[in-house]
Scaffold this motif. Structure first.
Motif, short mmCIF file in Angstrom:
data_model
loop_
_atom_site.label_atom_id
_atom_site.label_comp_id
_atom_site.label_asym_id
_atom_site.label_seq_id
_atom_site.Cartn_x
_atom_site.Cartn_y
_atom_site.Cartn_z
N ILE A 273 27.38 -13.61 -5.05
CA ILE A 273 27.01 -13.04 -5.26
C ILE A 273 26.79 -12.02 -3.68
CG2 ILE A 273 24.64 -14.24 -6.60
CD1 ILE A 273 23.23 -14.76 -3.57
N ASN A 274 26.60 -10.36 -4.25
CA ASN A 274 26.33 -9.74 -2.94
C ASN A 274 25.28 -8.58 -2.73
OD1 ASN A 274 28.36 -8.75 -5.42
ND2 ASN A 274 27.65 -6.92 -4.50
N PHE A 275 25.66 -7.88 -1.90
CA PHE A 275 23.82 -7.75 -1.82
C PHE A 275 24.74 -5.95 -1.73
CE2 PHE A 275 22.13 -11.40 -0.98
CZ PHE A 275 21.44 -11.43 -1.29
N ASP A 276 24.04 -4.87 -1.68
CA ASP A 276 24.09 -3.72 -1.57
C ASP A 276 23.91 -2.75 0.63
OD1 ASP A 276 25.29 -2.27 -3.56
OD2 ASP A 276 23.17 -2.89 -4.30
N LYS A 277 23.36 -3.66 0.97
CA LYS A 277 22.18 -3.57 1.97
C LYS A 277 21.89 -4.95 2.24
CE LYS A 277 19.65 -1.02 4.90
NZ LYS A 277 19.33 0.71 5.63
N THR A 278 21.69 -5.38 3.67
CA THR A 278 20.83 -6.35 4.39
C THR A 278 20.37 -5.83 5.56
OG1 THR A 278 22.36 -7.99 4.27
CG2 THR A 278 21.04 -8.73 5.68
N TYR A 279 18.48 -6.32 5.35
CA TYR A 279 17.46 -5.82 6.16
C TYR A 279 17.61 -7.42 7.05
CZ TYR A 279 16.30 -1.50 3.64
OH TYR A 279 16.65 -0.59 2.97
N TYR A 280 17.65 -7.14 8.32
CA TYR A 280 17.55 -8.08 9.69
C TYR A 280 15.56 -7.80 10.03
CZ TYR A 280 22.04 -8.98 8.93
OH TYR A 280 23.27 -8.85 8.44
N GLU A 281 15.04 -8.86 9.56
CA GLU A 281 13.65 -8.74 10.08
C GLU A 281 13.27 -8.40 11.84
OE1 GLU A 281 11.23 -11.67 9.20
OE2 GLU A 281 10.02 -11.61 10.76
N SER A 282 15.00 -9.02 12.27
CA SER A 282 14.58 -8.56 13.53
C SER A 282 14.48 -6.69 14.25
CB SER A 282 15.43 -9.22 14.94
OG SER A 282 16.60 -8.23 14.38
N GLU A 283 15.11 -6.25 13.35
CA GLU A 283 14.87 -4.67 12.97
C GLU A 283 13.80 -3.90 12.53
OE1 GLU A 283 19.14 -4.11 11.57
OE2 GLU A 283 20.19 -4.82 13.35
N THR A 284 12.83 -4.76 11.63
CA THR A 284 12.01 -3.88 10.91
C THR A 284 10.10 -5.11 11.13
OG1 THR A 284 11.84 -6.00 8.52
CG2 THR A 284 13.54 -4.12 8.34
N TYR A 285 10.24 -6.15 12.44
CA TYR A 285 9.31 -6.85 12.64
C TYR A 285 8.62 -6.18 12.55
CZ TYR A 285 9.80 -7.82 17.14
OH TYR A 285 9.62 -7.47 18.59
N LYS A 286 8.59 -4.76 13.87
CA LYS A 286 8.08 -3.63 14.62
C LYS A 286 6.84 -2.60 13.54
CE LYS A 286 9.01 -4.15 19.20
NZ LYS A 286 10.02 -4.20 20.62
N LEU A 287 7.92 -2.10 12.23
CA LEU A 287 7.63 -1.48 11.37
C LEU A 287 6.16 -1.34 10.42
CD1 LEU A 287 11.04 -0.98 9.16
CD2 LEU A 287 9.76 0.91 10.67
N GLY A 288 5.37 -1.05 10.35
CA GLY A 288 4.51 -1.34 9.34
C GLY A 288 3.39 -1.05 10.47
#
Length: 593
Positions: A273-288
């Motif tokens: 399996i493979n992904f087109d993009k990987t998001y990291y929570e450390s980079e997104t946890y402040k979003l929102g």
RNA sequence: GGCUCCAUAGUUCAAGGGAUAGAAUAGCGGUUUCCUAAACCGUAGAUACAGGUUCGAGUCCUGUUGGAGCUACCA
């Protein structure tokens, strides 16, 4: 060539107009495959037509049958049994299909274009404090297979992963490593990075428990001890430092996470399996947070005296949901609001699928409602593919009891078993070591993947290790074996192809062709319901049917040259379809086994 | 307690409201001068319980029993 079901439906509507002066939609006409014990290929269920015909079921079926037979050369004959009109389709239809579309490796598939729907699909979503286990395997296989199915049905698919790389659980591993690790790393320990970090997560738990026990022995209550244990306090302190971007903590965090990623990459590669993009929570946890504050300003959310921000979901029959803690920090839901928003901004998807276990049903229900409240029309483009738990014969997997089935161990075991079986059966004697390894890997992984994907995703399933290494019956290797046999015959018969043979098709041949004719519908149904098990079970039915045909009739020694050619066309179609369908499940098919 | 999901042969899975509920596996019995026997054939075995809707219910509705999940200022 138009599909025969469509033709039957159209003609039935015509018949209704002419014979009964009734207007009906094609959707009102029920066409199904004729059950094996009756004569015919397709069956029209006449009960729903009675209110138009105002006749008995038998009369209705009879008069419709007469009309259909008269109106189309493709309908050769019919019979009526009770309320069922069974139609025999002309051989010509099957032969044309065989000469044309059916043998194409892309039969039933559509290629996505510029303006095809865009689908974002999130799956895997691991935590970085321990290695992947059986539950993740189901998630990964489902996500990957669904992605392939959606692509094959004409969607532009973007596969994304969201790695949970921060939080108290990672700090626990880090802390235990600091205490007991003596500086060991994947290289010095010879362990895969994710397993090494997992080892210290377990170690943390041991230390924690012994501290709790000591406190209790010194007269503290269990509950108090659990809250006061020193390592827990230290772990919290470490998380606080992480959030404050303490350089030392961040450095260790990065180092250990990198170990884990190297391990995950290996596991993902092995799973194919493979992904087109990987998001990291450390980079997104402040979003929102901003979006939530905006919602607060607009009055769709509310704030308590302590400063925490909430959504009132009572109108929707739910509870109140926290979105910002009293200290202003985000919770998981806040982050998901943020990432969804970010992803929609990035790629304006037509739908977004979350492959996440059913224990989070409530979470995704709330997420959709909160987004809606915040005014995002695309909220109803989110879809939670809620798959069921994987259990063992003795019950749930419990990490505390050590019953968790590790993903890497499981794959090892599957391949070893494939090796043993192959050797016992003397299947691979003439192959090189490298070929043997490749084939056993294909078989072992095929068994594992099929075993998991053949079950309806929405249902809980039992994983019996003994049954999963069975290569007989309704299994991946059974289908792979069928493919290998087909390829073997094709190699031997390569010179015997004399173009199209216009021979009478026997019953078994018609059944096979008719079954393959269904593939496009199976595909579109699988895409529609996000259900790879439909493809898996279809592959099994096809392989089973093929094996009967193979057993009952000789292909290369058929009576006439025309028959040989025709049968070669049939097995070519079957081989291509098995390869195509198995590809949608992420399963490779070997030329020999 | 509240909400959601589930219940089909001994076991693991199927069955778009349609005909006599299909497979596999385990059990028993067969098939190999023949394209791969990891195959094929035969045999036996199931809709948790009680109502209802329907021409027709495993499938839809209600209740009962049993199981799972959720119901955190965790993720």
């Amino acid at each position: 060539m138009q599909r025969i079901e469509k033709i039957i439906k159209e003609l039935t509507c015509q018949a209704a107009l002419h014979s009964w002066n009734a207007t009906l939609e094609e959707g009102n006409v029920q066409v199904q495959k004729t059950r094996r014990e009756f004569e015919g290929d397709f069956t029209v269920v006449v009960f729903p037509l009675l209110k138009f015909s105002k006749q008995s079921p038998e009369q209705t079926g009879e008069s419709l049958g007469v009309y259909l037979k008269r109106s189309s050369d493709l309908i050769e004959d019919f019979n009526v049994i009770k309320g069922f009109l069974n139609l025999v389709i002309a051989q010509q239809y099957w032969k044309e299909l065989l000469d044309g579309a059916l043998r194409s490796p892309s039969y039933g598939r559509r290629v996505p274009g510029e303006d095809s729907p865009g689908v974002m699909i999130e799956y895997s979503s691991p935590n970085t404090n321990k290695p992947l286990h059986l539950g993740h395997i189901r998630n990964n296989l489902l996500g990957h297979s669904i992605s392939r199915i959606l692509k094959a049905t004409g969607n532009r698919v973007k596969q994304v992963n969201l790695v949970n790389d921060r939080g108290i659980h990672i700090c626990k591993s880090m802390l235990a490593w600091q205490m007991d690790g003596k500086g060991e790393d994947p290289l010095s320990s010879g362990m895969k990075g994710d397993h090494l970090v997992g080892k210290y997560y377990v170690r943390y738990d041991q230390i924690y428990k012994s501290q709790v026990q000591t406190f209790v022995e010194n007269g503290m209550s269990q509950k108090e001890a659990e809250a006061e244990a020193e390592v827990l306090i230290e772990a919290r302190e470490m998380l606080r430092k992480w959030e404050a971007e303490d350089p030392e903590v961040r450095a260790l965090w990065k180092t250990m996470n990198d170990w884990v990623y190297a391990g995950f990459d290996q596991t993902y590669r092995r799973l194919g399996i493979n992904f087109d993009k990987t998001y990291y929570e450390s980079e997104t946890y402040k979003l929102g947070k901003e979006l939530v504050l905006k919602g607060l300003r607009e009055g769709v959310l509310y704030q308590k005296e302590d400063g925490s921000v909430w959504a009132n979901l009572e109108e929707e029959g739910l509870d109140h949901k926290l979105l910002l803690r009293s200290d202003g920090t985000s919770v998981y839901m806040t982050q998901d609001v943020g990432t969804a928003h970010q992803r929609y901004e990035e790629s304006a998807f037509d739908s977004h699928i979350y492959v996440v276990g059913n224990e989070q049903n409530y979470h995704f229900q709330v997420l959709a409602i909160v987004l809606k409240k915040l005014g995002y029309a695309w909220a109803d483009k989110l879809y939670h593919l809620s798959y069921g738990m994987v259990e063992l014969p003795e019950g749930k997997m419990k990490s505390r009891e050590g019953t968790v089935v590790d993903a890497d161990d499981l794959m090892d075991e599957m391949e070893v078993t494939a090796r043993q079986m192959s050797e016992e059966l003397g299947k691979l004697e003439e192959f090189s070591e490298e070929e043997k390894r490749r084939i056993c890997r294909q078989i072992g992984m095929g068994a594992l993947k099929y075993f998991i994907l053949k079950v309806d995703p929405r249902k809980n399933m039992t994983f019996d290790p003994r049954e999963s290494v069975d290569f007989n019956g309704n299994t991946g290797p059974f289908i792979q074996y069928t493919y290998a046999r087909i390829r073997s015959v094709m190699r031997k018969g390569a010179d015997m192809h004399k173009g199209t043979g216009n021979e009478e098709l026997n019953k078994k041949e018609v059944i096979l062709i008719r079954m393959m004719h269904d593939f496009p519908e199976i595909l579109s149904e699988a895409a529609h319901t996000l259900n790879p098990s439909l493809v898996a079970n279809f592959m099994y039915e096809l392989a089973k049917e093929f094996n009967q045909f193979y057993h009952d009739y000789s292909i290369l020694s058929a009576e006439t040259a025309g028959q040989v050619s025709q049968r070669l066309l049939i097995i070519e179609a079957a081989g291509n379809m098995i390869e195509s369908g198995m590809e949608l499940l992420g399963i490779e098919v070997p030329e020999r086994m």
